[in-house]
Design a protein around this motif. Sequence first.
Motif, PDB file in Angstrom:
ATOM      1  N   UNK A  82      10.690 105.895  27.420  1.00  0.00           N
ATOM      2  CA  UNK A  82      11.714 105.017  26.856  1.00  0.00           C
ATOM      3  C   UNK A  82      11.418 103.541  27.114  1.00  0.00           C
ATOM      4  N   UNK A  83      10.360 103.272  27.854  1.00  0.00           N
ATOM      5  CA  UNK A  83       9.890 101.902  28.054  1.00  0.00           C
ATOM      6  C   UNK A  83       9.059 101.514  26.829  1.00  0.00           C
ATOM      7  N   UNK A  84       9.297 100.329  26.289  1.00  0.00           N
ATOM      8  CA  UNK A  84       8.509  99.898  25.130  1.00  0.00           C
ATOM      9  C   UNK A  84       7.100  99.538  25.568  1.00  0.00           C
ATOM     10  N   UNK A  85       6.192  99.473  24.609  1.00  0.00           N
ATOM     11  CA  UNK A  85       4.810  99.060  24.906  1.00  0.00           C
ATOM     12  C   UNK A  85       4.807  97.668  25.524  1.00  0.00           C
ATOM     13  N   UNK A  86       5.665  96.781  25.008  1.00  0.00           N
ATOM     14  CA  UNK A  86       5.727  95.414  25.534  1.00  0.00           C
ATOM     15  C   UNK A  86       6.257  95.393  26.964  1.00  0.00           C
TER      16      UNK A  86
END
Length: 122
Positions: free
Chosen positions: A11-15
Amino acid sequence: MARSWHKAVPDRTREEAAQRVLKYMESMEEAHAELGGHILRYEDLTTDPTAELRSLCAYLDLPYEPGMTDYGSSLEGAVLGVGFGDWTDKIRTGQVQPDRPTPAPEEIPEALRAMCRAWGYL
């Protein structure tokens, strides 16, 4: 690293993963600038574990032991989880495994590109 961190917490974005990795990389740079030390690149370790561990042992003034690359017997009963290296089945093989292919330059998040250049990845 960013790819692994993103995979570990989907759920962590790539950014977000890239920003977290950048903080880690910057901390490593600061520590090395202040303290010096031996640089061991993961990719080099997985490509030629014996040579890299011999080099590390020489730096630490420790004897090299073949069990360092064939560590399977020491894993019996070990509890491996997120935050301790590779917690997937690869570590459970008991031997150093090849790394995944390095991402193409365009796959590297913009936030990491300057540090990747400094570390010789670009």
